[in-house]
Write a protein that holds these residues in place. Structure first.
Motif, mmCIF file in Angstrom:
data_model
loop_
_atom_site.group_PDB
_atom_site.id
_atom_site.type_symbol
_atom_site.label_atom_id
_atom_site.label_comp_id
_atom_site.label_asym_id
_atom_site.label_seq_id
_atom_site.Cartn_x
_atom_site.Cartn_y
_atom_site.Cartn_z
ATOM 1 N N PHE A 173 0.848 -1.184 0.000
ATOM 2 C CA PHE A 173 0.000 0.000 0.000
ATOM 3 C C PHE A 173 0.887 1.238 0.000
ATOM 4 O O PHE A 173 1.927 1.275 0.660
ATOM 5 N N TYR A 226 0.806 5.344 0.856
ATOM 6 C CA TYR A 226 0.059 6.390 1.538
ATOM 7 C C TYR A 226 0.793 7.721 1.394
ATOM 8 O O TYR A 226 2.003 7.766 1.172
ATOM 9 N N GLN A 231 0.919 11.637 3.428
ATOM 10 C CA GLN A 231 0.497 12.387 4.599
ATOM 11 C C GLN A 231 1.011 13.806 4.502
ATOM 12 O O GLN A 231 2.225 14.042 4.503
ATOM 13 N N LEU A 282 -3.080 10.094 7.478
ATOM 14 C CA LEU A 282 -2.610 9.307 6.338
ATOM 15 C C LEU A 282 -3.747 9.144 5.345
ATOM 16 O O LEU A 282 -4.895 8.979 5.726
ATOM 17 N N LEU A 310 -4.682 6.863 1.848
ATOM 18 C CA LEU A 310 -4.295 5.803 0.930
ATOM 19 C C LEU A 310 -4.280 6.347 -0.493
ATOM 20 O O LEU A 310 -5.238 6.973 -0.945
ATOM 21 N N PHE A 328 4.855 13.531 2.801
ATOM 22 C CA PHE A 328 5.497 12.366 3.416
ATOM 23 C C PHE A 328 4.824 11.139 2.815
ATOM 24 O O PHE A 328 3.607 10.980 2.926
ATOM 25 N N ILE A 339 4.510 7.078 2.574
ATOM 26 C CA ILE A 339 4.757 5.876 3.390
ATOM 27 C C ILE A 339 4.181 4.659 2.676
ATOM 28 O O ILE A 339 3.082 4.725 2.133
ATOM 29 N N GLN A 348 -0.498 -5.162 8.565
ATOM 30 C CA GLN A 348 0.301 -4.337 7.666
ATOM 31 C C GLN A 348 1.517 -3.849 8.423
ATOM 32 O O GLN A 348 1.419 -3.418 9.572
ATOM 33 N N PHE A 357 4.700 -1.156 8.241
ATOM 34 C CA PHE A 357 4.944 0.123 7.592
ATOM 35 C C PHE A 357 6.430 0.392 7.394
ATOM 36 O O PHE A 357 7.262 0.063 8.249
ATOM 37 N N GLY A 358 6.744 1.015 6.285
ATOM 38 C CA GLY A 358 8.086 1.530 6.074
ATOM 39 C C GLY A 358 8.285 2.803 6.866
ATOM 40 O O GLY A 358 7.323 3.379 7.398
ATOM 41 N N PRO A 359 9.519 3.291 6.947
ATOM 42 C CA PRO A 359 9.817 4.491 7.732
ATOM 43 C C PRO A 359 9.401 5.788 7.049
ATOM 44 O O PRO A 359 9.447 6.851 7.667
ATOM 45 N N ARG A 372 10.324 11.561 2.902
ATOM 46 C CA ARG A 372 9.876 12.961 2.878
ATOM 47 C C ARG A 372 10.339 13.596 1.571
ATOM 48 O O ARG A 372 11.526 13.705 1.318
#
Lengths: 121, 109
Positions: A34, A36, A38, A44, A46, A91, A93, A110, A112-114, A117
């Protein structure tokens, strides 16, 4: 838990250039990834869902020709922001799941990656 | 009306206090995530649950599917717990998440 990496962690680019962001699941096979976005002080949102080997499903209002998603393997998905503009600064993600697509009884967590930016000048 | 409502939006606590964050949702779901987002932006999945209660260290999450309500509890809160906590029900065959606006928690020493 499982580990998801993103690269780069931050990027600054000029308006009009394209930027590629990679999302990798390091220790599991991600059938679904996925993406996202932000914006500051917002939730967040999608952007799209991608399954390995098939076209991504984009959310309403997200331009598929501008945000190119490639999920070429079970451990890698890429998001390319084409012809980036300052309003694309955000940002980004990714998350990865090993859920069996379409199997309503096997929702998996799920991971999440870090995040990346992106700043477009 | 938002599909996911969290309360409170902001919460300041003293170290050691017991904290509760609530989440109500209006859509049919099969599971719900509680996520933690630190100031740098990184997100950690704390729990995914579809019924009952889960516990991990000082964190406890409960869900009542019939009442469409979930809670996240933090016992013996610590300044390092300061973060935004996000309730994210799962919807759809792909497991898409819908996000609450988050609860910003600040724990003072």
């Amino acid at each position: 838990g499982a580990v998801v990496s993103q690269h780069p962690s931050w990027v600054i680019c000029k308006s009009g250039t394209s930027v590629k962001i990679e999302c990798r699941s390091l220790d599991f096979q991600a059938t679904t990834m996925f993406w996202y976005r932000q914006f500051p002080k917002q939730s967040l949102m999608l952007m799209a869902t991608s399954n390995e080997g098939s076209k991504a499903t984009y959310e309403q209002g997200v331009e598929k020709d501008k945000f190119l998603i490639n999920h070429a393997s079970l451990t890698l998905s890429t998001l390319t922001v084409t012809s980036a503009h300052p309003e694309d600064s955000s940002f980004y993600i990714c998350s990865a799941s090993s859920q069996l697509a379409g199997d309503l009884s096997s929702y998996n967590e799920q991971f999440f990656g870090p995040g990346t930016r992106l700043t477009v000048l | 009306k938002n599909e996911v409502e969290q309360s409170p939006q902001n919460l300041t606590a003293q170290e050691g206090e017991f904290i509760t964050i609530n989440c109500s949702y209006s859509v049919g779901i099969s599971a719900l995530h509680w996520l933690q987002q630190h100031p740098g932006g990184g997100i950690v999945s704390l729990f995914m649950l579809s019924s009952g209660k889960k516990k991990h260290g000082r964190l406890i999450a409960t869900i009542n599917i019939q009442e469409k309500h979930s809670s996240l509890h933090i016992t013996a809160s610590h300044p390092r717990d300061s973060a935004v906590y996000i309730c994210a029900p799962t919807r759809g065959s792909q497991g898409n998440l819908i996000f609450g606006k988050g609860t910003k928690l600040s724990v003072k020493p």
